[in-house]
Design a protein around this motif. Structure first.
Motif, short mmCIF file in Angstrom:
data_model
loop_
_atom_site.label_atom_id
_atom_site.label_comp_id
_atom_site.label_asym_id
_atom_site.label_seq_id
_atom_site.Cartn_x
_atom_site.Cartn_y
_atom_site.Cartn_z
N GLY A 1 0.65 -1.21 -0.08
CA GLY A 1 -0.08 -0.04 -0.12
C GLY A 1 0.84 1.32 0.02
N PHE A 2 1.84 1.16 -0.31
CA PHE A 2 2.83 2.17 -0.56
C PHE A 2 2.55 3.61 -1.17
CE2 PHE A 2 6.70 4.66 -2.02
CZ PHE A 2 6.87 5.21 -0.68
N TRP A 3 2.27 3.58 -2.28
CA TRP A 3 1.76 4.45 -3.15
C TRP A 3 0.22 4.70 -2.90
CZ3 TRP A 3 4.90 7.25 -6.17
CH2 TRP A 3 6.17 6.55 -6.44
N GLU A 4 -0.64 3.81 -2.48
CA GLU A 4 -1.76 4.51 -1.89
C GLU A 4 -1.79 5.31 -0.75
OE1 GLU A 4 -1.08 1.44 -2.81
OE2 GLU A 4 -2.24 0.85 -4.57
N ARG A 5 -0.84 5.06 0.12
CA ARG A 5 -0.67 6.01 1.35
C ARG A 5 -0.06 7.16 0.91
NH1 ARG A 5 -0.39 3.61 6.46
NH2 ARG A 5 -0.71 1.19 6.52
N LEU A 6 0.74 7.28 -0.20
CA LEU A 6 0.83 8.78 -0.75
C LEU A 6 -0.17 9.44 -1.28
CD1 LEU A 6 4.35 7.68 -2.12
CD2 LEU A 6 3.82 8.83 0.46
N GLY A 7 -1.50 8.87 -1.78
CA GLY A 7 -2.35 9.49 -2.41
C GLY A 7 -2.76 9.17 -3.77
N TYR A 8 -2.02 8.04 -4.31
CA TYR A 8 -2.00 7.85 -5.58
C TYR A 8 -3.02 6.82 -6.08
CZ TYR A 8 2.18 10.59 -6.26
OH TYR A 8 2.91 11.73 -6.18
N GLY A 9 -3.71 6.84 -6.98
CA GLY A 9 -4.73 5.86 -7.42
C GLY A 9 -4.35 4.89 -8.73
N ALA A 10 -5.70 4.19 -9.15
CA ALA A 10 -5.27 3.56 -10.42
C ALA A 10 -4.91 4.41 -11.67
CB ALA A 10 -6.85 2.71 -10.63
N GLU A 11 -5.71 5.69 -11.66
CA GLU A 11 -4.96 6.49 -13.00
C GLU A 11 -3.54 6.82 -12.91
OE1 GLU A 11 -6.00 9.07 -8.99
OE2 GLU A 11 -6.89 7.29 -10.10
N ASP A 12 -2.90 6.64 -11.69
CA ASP A 12 -1.56 6.69 -11.68
C ASP A 12 -0.62 5.60 -11.95
OD1 ASP A 12 -1.91 9.85 -10.95
OD2 ASP A 12 -2.46 8.71 -9.13
N ALA A 13 -1.21 4.37 -11.88
CA ALA A 13 -0.53 3.15 -12.25
C ALA A 13 0.47 3.12 -13.29
CB ALA A 13 -1.54 1.99 -12.19
N GLU A 14 0.18 3.69 -14.45
CA GLU A 14 1.00 3.53 -15.59
C GLU A 14 2.23 4.27 -15.53
OE1 GLU A 14 1.01 4.77 -20.33
OE2 GLU A 14 -0.82 4.92 -19.17
N SER A 15 2.18 5.52 -14.83
CA SER A 15 3.54 5.98 -14.74
C SER A 15 4.34 5.69 -13.62
CB SER A 15 3.07 7.67 -14.52
OG SER A 15 2.42 7.78 -13.27
N ILE A 16 3.82 5.20 -12.43
CA ILE A 16 4.39 4.38 -11.38
C ILE A 16 5.14 3.13 -11.78
CG2 ILE A 16 4.24 3.43 -9.25
CD1 ILE A 16 1.68 5.42 -8.67
N SER A 17 4.55 2.39 -12.66
CA SER A 17 5.27 1.31 -12.99
C SER A 17 6.19 1.40 -14.18
CB SER A 17 3.96 0.42 -13.72
OG SER A 17 3.08 0.19 -12.61
#
Length: 669
Positions: free
Chosen positions: A53-69
């Motif tokens: 849940g690291f990125w979720e705790r930073l406020g990011y959601g499914a719409e940010d998954a592509e750039s995070i990956s």
């Protein structure tokens, strides 16, 4: 059998798959609940697979998954200042194969940054090239905040220590000795660093060599007491510097003890208090000089009082004797009484000088009691009238309905205050002018006594200087006599009596000073005859019928003749005179008088020594002795009474009081 064999592998695989699913689900729940970021980076495809849940705790959601990956895009989430450092750390890992351990800041969805720590390792192919990197991210923001707070605290402590110029020292039991900061050695006049100075020698021994020999036991005792847990370590001692200078040090410290009560470490500071000690020495010297000056002033005032009282003793004594003569005309009696009033006023002025000394030393006391204001005004007018007549100034008192009004004050001091205000009003008035005293009631049951003159007034720009000592507002350039302290004393006296003093003035019109005192309401309904307004000048009555012998030990012929004149008015009293101390002791033993009157300032022996001899002689120890002296300072009177005199009378002699003492001591058996 075959069917059984063919079915068994299929059933086993299904169970393994289910177990694997459960295991994977469990790990996913652990990852997602931990808040950590678990990731795997495919170095060929540059794809990063995240879990947890690291990125979720930073406020990011499914719409940010592509750039995070995307490994190329995820760098944009790093703080710009940390990006190059993080990339270089990853390269070092890929080159060396050592596990990756790096910290950097990463941006949250809201735009803030948190600190994250990354730990990772790589899977490599047969050629040793990394193909997959796996790791974990976790939030260390709170740790970084604590580290920053610790660094700031350390920096703040360093700044405080540097600003205070104190030397710091520490002792550790397990390290076997002391450590002194550079500032400590500077106090001893050294310039090199701690290690260079000591060169392996015990630092405490070096320090002890510089302690002033007389202070070494004090230092050692303070250290022993503290190490034993009996007292705090706080000690002042002297050091002898490398150059031979003496410096004062205040050493303070605190030890840490283990569970057995044994000291394991101690930290402290050395403060240079040399200037403080020097200032203390200057203060002590100044105090001693001030006390010496005060003693000299007291001796001068005592001597002055004595010298002035001696001639006044004759003036007032003989004027009192005139009142015993029946052949004087009424006008002559009145004239004698005016002389006596003037002499008593002069005596009061002498007492006022002593009062000024008391005010300056803080020893002045007042006795608050009901004071009849109208009578006080009348007495002051009598004393000021000659001064007013000389300039043709009219004195007016407007008391109206306040004729029987009492205020709470000190009768002697308030008379002194009013006399000073009236004298100034006359002194600084025009010839043919007017001085008026008015009474009026103020809020809060206070009676205002106003003294108005028609003089030149005080310029408005100088009115704030009125109560400054020795400031005469340019009157020193005129023919008006004065010292410039009268109003200062007046204001202090009024305030000591819980009153208020102020004024208004208009240049060319005049000045009005006023005093406010609380009204003594419980007395204001009493008749004015409660306190007599006239001093009793009738001859004193001696209530002694038998023959009595009185010995007077006095070396001043004028004082002797005065007392002889007094005794001549009372035939039942026989006066014997001894003009020096030894003769007085002899006559006391041989004549066995009924009473001894003893002067204090006698040649050869003073009155206290004579009194001691008389008290220690069993044959005459019971004879009462009274002191009669011009030594009239308060401590003189107190000393006389403590020394054993039955009473201590001061000169000028008051015949009424003297006869009262005779009535007490010589009463008929």
């Amino acid at each position: 059998m075959i069917e059984h064999i063919s079915f068994s592998p299929s059933l086993q695989t299904s169970n393994d798959i289910e177990l694997l699913r459960e295991t994977v689900g469990r790990f996913q729940r652990i990852f997602n609940g931990s808040g950590y970021g678990f990731w795997e980076w495919n170095l060929h495809t540059q794809h990063i697979e995240w879990s947890g849940g690291f990125w979720e705790r930073l406020g990011y959601g499914a719409e940010d998954a592509e750039s995070i990956s995307d490994a190329g895009k995820v760098l944009m989430y790093m703080h710009p200042d940390d990006r190059d450092y993080a990339i270089e750390a990853a390269r070092q890992h890929l080159r060396t194969g050592r596990p990756l351990d790096v910290s950097y800041r990463i941006r949250t969805k809201s735009g803030d940054y948190i600190w994250t720590q990354v730990r990772a390792d790589s899977l490599r192919d047969e050629q040793g090239h990394a193909t997959i990197m796996s790791g974990v991210n976790f939030d260390i923001t709170e740790i970084k905040k604590v580290e920053a707070a610790l660094r700031e605290s350390e920096a703040r402590q360093v700044r405080i220590i540097q600003a205070s110029s104190d030397g710091i020292w520490e002792w550790y039991a397990d390290r076997g000795g002391f450590h002194f900061s550079h500032r400590c050695w500077e106090l001893l006049g050294y310039d090199d660093l701690d290690d260079v100075l000591t060169e392996g020698e015990d630092r405490l021994k070096i320090w002890r060599k510089h302690i002033f020999p007389q202070d070494l036991p004090i230092f050692d005792n303070a250290l022993i007491e503290h190490m034993a847990g009996r007292a705090p370590f706080d000690v002042e001692y002297r050091l002898v510097s490398q150059q031979g200078d003496i410096r004062w040090i205040r050493g303070r410290g605190r030890a840490v003890f283990n569970e057995k009560g044994q000291p394991i470490m101690m930290s402290g500071s050395n403060m240079d208090i040399t200037e403080i000690k020097r200032a203390e020495e200057r203060v002590i010297q100044a105090k001693e000089q001030a006390e010496q000056a005060n003693r000299a002033k007291s001796e001068f005032l005592s001597s002055m009082s004595h010298e002035l009282r001696t001639p006044l003793n004759a003036i007032l004594g003989y004027t009192q004797l005139f009142e015993y003569d029946g052949n004087l005309k009424p006008q002559q009696i009145e004239n004698v009484r005016e002389i006596r009033k003037a002499g008593e006023h002069l005596l009061q002025l002498i007492n006022d000088v002593l009062d000024l000394a008391k005010i300056e030393s803080g020893n002045m006391t007042v006795s608050l009691e009901p004071v009849l204001v109208s009578r006080l005004i009348s007495e002051c007018f009598t004393l000021v009238q000659p001064q007013a007549d000389a300039k043709g100034i009219r004195l007016v008192a407007t008391v109206a309905q306040f004729n029987n009004t009492y205020v709470v004050a000190d009768n002697v001091r308030v008379k002194q205050v009013l006399l000073n205000l009236l004298s100034n009003a006359v002194k600084y008035n025009h010839v043919g002018g007017e001085v008026e005293v008015q009474l009026s009631m103020q809020e809060g049951q206070e009676l205002r006594i106003s003294v108005r003159d028609t003089g030149r007034g005080i310029p408005i720009q100088r009115q704030n200087e009125v109560f400054q000592p020795f400031n005469r507002l340019s009157a020193e350039n005129s023919n008006f006599e004065g010292s410039g302290v009268g109003l200062v004393i007046t204001k202090q006296l009024v305030e000591m009596m819980k009153g208020k003093l102020d004024f208004v003035s208009a240049e060319g019109v005049g000045t009005t000073f006023w005093i406010d005192f609380p009204v003594a309401t419980e007395w204001n309904d009493e008749p004015i005859k409660k306190l007599s307004s006239n001093k009793d000048y009738t001859p004193a009555t001696l209530n002694v019928k038998r023959r009595c012998k009185v010995l007077y030990v006095e070396d001043n012929p004028t004082n002797v003749r005065l007392l002889q004149q007094i005794f001549d008015r009372y035939p039942q009293l026989e006066l014997e005179v001894a003009e020096e101390a030894f003769l007085g002791i002899y006559k006391a033993r041989s004549l066995n008088p009924d009473l001894v009157i003893l002067d204090i300032n006698l040649p050869g022996m003073d009155g206290y020594e004579v009194l001691s001899v008389l008290k220690n002689d069993p044959s005459i120890a019971a004879v009462p002795v009274i002191g009669l002296s011009a030594n009239a300072m308060p401590y003189d009177v107190e000393r006389g009474r403590k020394a054993g005199f039955f009473d201590y009378l001061t000169k000028p002699v008051d015949i009424h009081r003297l006869i009262d003492v005779f009535n007490k001591l010589l009463h008929d058996n």
